[in-house]
Design a protein around this motif. Structure first.
Motif, PDB file in Angstrom:
ATOM      1  N   ASN A   1       0.810  -1.303  -0.009  1.00  0.00           N
ATOM      2  CA  ASN A   1      -0.015   0.008  -0.025  1.00  0.00           C
ATOM      3  C   ASN A   1       0.884   1.240  -0.034  1.00  0.00           C
ATOM      4  O   ASN A   1       2.279   1.282   0.262  1.00  0.00           O
TER       5      ASN A   1
ATOM      6  N   ARG B   1      -7.645   0.608  -5.358  1.00  0.00           N
ATOM      7  CA  ARG B   1      -8.132   1.061  -4.123  1.00  0.00           C
ATOM      8  C   ARG B   1      -8.731  -0.187  -3.386  1.00  0.00           C
ATOM      9  O   ARG B   1      -9.106  -1.065  -3.864  1.00  0.00           O
ATOM     10  N   SER B   2      -8.220  -0.420  -2.124  1.00  0.00           N
ATOM     11  CA  SER B   2      -8.565  -1.552  -1.191  1.00  0.00           C
ATOM     12  C   SER B   2     -10.198  -1.450  -1.191  1.00  0.00           C
ATOM     13  O   SER B   2     -10.781  -0.665  -0.988  1.00  0.00           O
ATOM     14  N   LYS B   3     -10.705  -2.611  -1.281  1.00  0.00           N
ATOM     15  CA  LYS B   3     -11.927  -2.921  -1.031  1.00  0.00           C
ATOM     16  C   LYS B   3     -12.662  -2.801   0.441  1.00  0.00           C
ATOM     17  O   LYS B   3     -13.729  -2.411   0.778  1.00  0.00           O
ATOM     18  N   GLU B   4     -11.620  -3.246   1.271  1.00  0.00           N
ATOM     19  CA  GLU B   4     -12.078  -2.719   2.871  1.00  0.00           C
ATOM     20  C   GLU B   4     -12.064  -1.377   3.271  1.00  0.00           C
ATOM     21  O   GLU B   4     -12.739  -0.862   3.992  1.00  0.00           O
ATOM     22  N   ASP B   5     -10.973  -0.631   2.750  1.00  0.00           N
ATOM     23  CA  ASP B   5     -10.803   0.759   3.073  1.00  0.00           C
ATOM     24  C   ASP B   5     -10.518   1.578   2.035  1.00  0.00           C
ATOM     25  O   ASP B   5      -9.470   1.476   1.408  1.00  0.00           O
ATOM     26  N   LYS B   6     -11.446   2.458   1.298  1.00  0.00           N
ATOM     27  CA  LYS B   6     -11.223   2.948   0.157  1.00  0.00           C
ATOM     28  C   LYS B   6     -10.021   4.098   0.074  1.00  0.00           C
ATOM     29  O   LYS B   6      -9.701   4.580  -0.874  1.00  0.00           O
ATOM     30  N   ARG B   7      -9.803   4.659   1.546  1.00  0.00           N
ATOM     31  CA  ARG B   7      -8.637   5.457   1.438  1.00  0.00           C
ATOM     32  C   ARG B   7      -7.255   5.162   1.220  1.00  0.00           C
ATOM     33  O   ARG B   7      -6.227   5.628   0.962  1.00  0.00           O
ATOM     34  N   ILE B   8      -7.165   3.636   1.209  1.00  0.00           N
ATOM     35  CA  ILE B   8      -5.880   3.059   1.000  1.00  0.00           C
ATOM     36  C   ILE B   8      -5.753   2.247  -0.635  1.00  0.00           C
ATOM     37  O   ILE B   8      -6.744   1.671  -0.934  1.00  0.00           O
ATOM     38  N   SER B   9      -4.833   2.675  -1.015  1.00  0.00           N
ATOM     39  CA  SER B   9      -4.362   2.167  -2.576  1.00  0.00           C
ATOM     40  C   SER B   9      -3.190   1.239  -2.267  1.00  0.00           C
ATOM     41  O   SER B   9      -2.086   1.438  -1.838  1.00  0.00           O
TER      42      SER B   9
END
Length: 154
Positions: free
Chosen positions: A58, A90-98
């Motif tokens: 990430n 983008r992470s499916k669990e947390d859209k703020r994380i790529s």
């Protein structure tokens, strides 16, 4: 009144020598990459190497591993994405994380850089014994520890 000696002998310190050598090595690498027709900066090579070692890092992990602040890394990744070397998902669990992944083009360009890096290391290491390299690395790690950095975590 007593005179205070404000003289600091920087040239007797390793700090300016580290800085000078680092800048010279960066320029030398840039020259070698350009000679081989590789449109890459040193920072881009570092990112490619980190992703080659562990794809899907990430952006926060990548910023830490490359010693970049988040905004500088974001700009760097945007350039690399425009060159089609990486893809951010983008992470499916947390859209703020790529998470950052190498593309096929990114893998290819990294493969092309490895002989350049090998030649660079051989060239810069001429006349330096294995013992001298090991001693230099131990000393540099001590400097990093003195700065509060765990050198082996990077």
């Amino acid at each position: 009144m007593k005179s205070v000696n404000n003289f600091v002998d920087f040239e007797a310190s390793i700090i300016p020598w580290l800085g000078k050598t680092s800048k010279m090595a960066d320029c030398f690498l840039q020259e070698k990459l350009k000679e081989k027709g590789l449109d890459l900066s040193k920072e881009q090579v570092v990112v490619l190497k980190k992703l080659h070692e562990k794809d899907g890092l990430n952006q926060n992990e990548l910023a830490f591993l490359t010693l970049r602040d988040k905004s500088t890394l974001t700009r760097l990744l945007s350039k690399m994405e425009n060159k089609k070397y990486i893809q951010r998902i983008r992470s499916k669990e947390d859209k703020r994380i790529s998470q950052v992944f190498l593309t096929e083009e990114g893998r290819n360009i990294y493969t092309k850089t490895t002989p350049v890096l090998r030649d660079l290391l051989d060239s810069l290491g001429k006349g330096i014994t294995i013992e001298e390299k090991e001693l230099t690395i131990r000393i540099l790690k001590k400097v990093q520890v003195n700065m509060g950095v765990n050198a082996d975590s990077l």
